[in-house]
Design an enzyme around this catalytic site. Structure first.
Site, PDB file in Angstrom:
ATOM      1  N   SER A 132      15.955-108.775 -67.255  1.00 17.89           N
ATOM      2  CA  SER A 132      15.608-108.836 -68.673  1.00 17.89           C
ATOM      3  C   SER A 132      16.673-108.106 -69.471  1.00 17.89           C
ATOM      4  CB  SER A 132      14.242-108.168 -68.909  1.00 17.89           C
ATOM      5  OG  SER A 132      13.985-107.965 -70.285  1.00 17.89           O
ATOM      6  N   TYR A 145       8.195-100.685 -68.134  1.00 17.37           N
ATOM      7  CA  TYR A 145       8.707-102.029 -67.845  1.00 17.37           C
ATOM      8  C   TYR A 145      10.231-102.034 -67.888  1.00 17.37           C
ATOM      9  CZ  TYR A 145      10.003-106.885 -68.635  1.00 17.37           C
ATOM     10  OH  TYR A 145      10.595-108.106 -68.552  1.00 17.37           O
ATOM     11  N   LYS A 149      13.315-102.903 -65.049  1.00 22.05           N
ATOM     12  CA  LYS A 149      14.397-103.854 -65.277  1.00 22.05           C
ATOM     13  C   LYS A 149      15.767-103.171 -65.177  1.00 22.05           C
ATOM     14  CE  LYS A 149      11.744-107.246 -65.390  1.00 22.05           C
ATOM     15  NZ  LYS A 149      11.873-108.358 -64.441  1.00 22.05           N
TER      16      LYS A 149
END
Length: 232
Positions: A132, A145, A149
């Site tokens: 991402s 999160y 990534k």
């Protein structure tokens, strides 16, 4: 082999790679969704193994299914992942643990299984990690999160340096927000008009295909992409 293939980017990638002449071994937790995709793509082109990428044995079973059906493995697309949005104190500990284990350790186990097969058969291969843009700069509502990534980005860069001499290319595909089931109910709302401004799964699948179609003399280690309506 494609993990997280029952919907979204994974399912779109399966369709794109079969359209390009590939054959795909598909993994996800939802057996019915996987079976429907196999029926859509055709049993000659697809095989499915339901399971959880957090289990190393599941990833080994996916590789074995591909090799049993077609004799070899050429590409690993480590796509499985989950997301949730909120501050560091807002999210349940069990959800955070699942996200870290799925997004990072799940990627590690998938890549290990694939690389083991590449080395056994010889001739190199491709590892594609779907990360991402949050792996380079996370937003204020996605710290954990984004951390997973960032971990994928670090993993991919080091693996590229480790494996390139063996003819194994490692590429990071790093999309911005994409209109999928991802994080619906965990920070995103189904039917939100904002989803229309995001990348589509087909946009990301197209990038995966183009990445894989580069000449074997070329390695492009990181692809970042946004829709034309998104701020980079």
């Amino acid at each position: 082999m494609i993990t997280g293939a029952s919907a979204g980017i994974g399912a779109a990638a399966a369709r794109a790679l079969v359209a390009a002449g590939g054959r795909v071994a598909l993994a996800a937790r939802r057996q019915e969704r996987l079976q429907g995709l196999v029926e859509e793509l055709g049993a000659d082109n697809a095989v499915a193994v339901a399971g959880d990428v957090r289990d190393p044995a599941h990833n080994d079973a996916l590789v074995a299914a591909a090799v049993e059906k077609w004799g070899r493995l050429d590409i690993v697309v480590a796509n499985a992942g989950i997301g949730a949005y909120g501050g560091i104190l807002d999210l349940d500990d069990d959800l955070l643990r699942e996200m870290v284990e799925t997004n990072y350790l799940g990627t590690v186990w998938t890549v290990k299984s694939g690389v083991r097969q590449f080395r056994a058969q010889g001739g190199g291969g491709d590892v594609v990690i779907v990360s991402s843009v949050a792996g380079y700069r996370g937003g204020a509502d996605e710290a954990v999160y984004a951390g997973t990534k960032h971990a994928q980005v670090g993993l991919g860069g080091s693996l590229d340096r480790e494996l390139r001499a063996e003819g194994i290319r490692v590429s990071l595909i790093c999309p911005a927000a994409t209109s999928t089931e991802f994080a619906i109910g965990a920070g995103r709302t189904e039917g939100s008009p904002q989803l229309d401004e995001y990348l589509s799964p087909d946009d990301v699948a197209h990038t995966i295909r183009i990445c894989l179609e580069q000449p074997r003399s070329v390695r492009t280690t990181s692809w970042q992409l946004w829709s034309t309506q998104q701020q980079s």
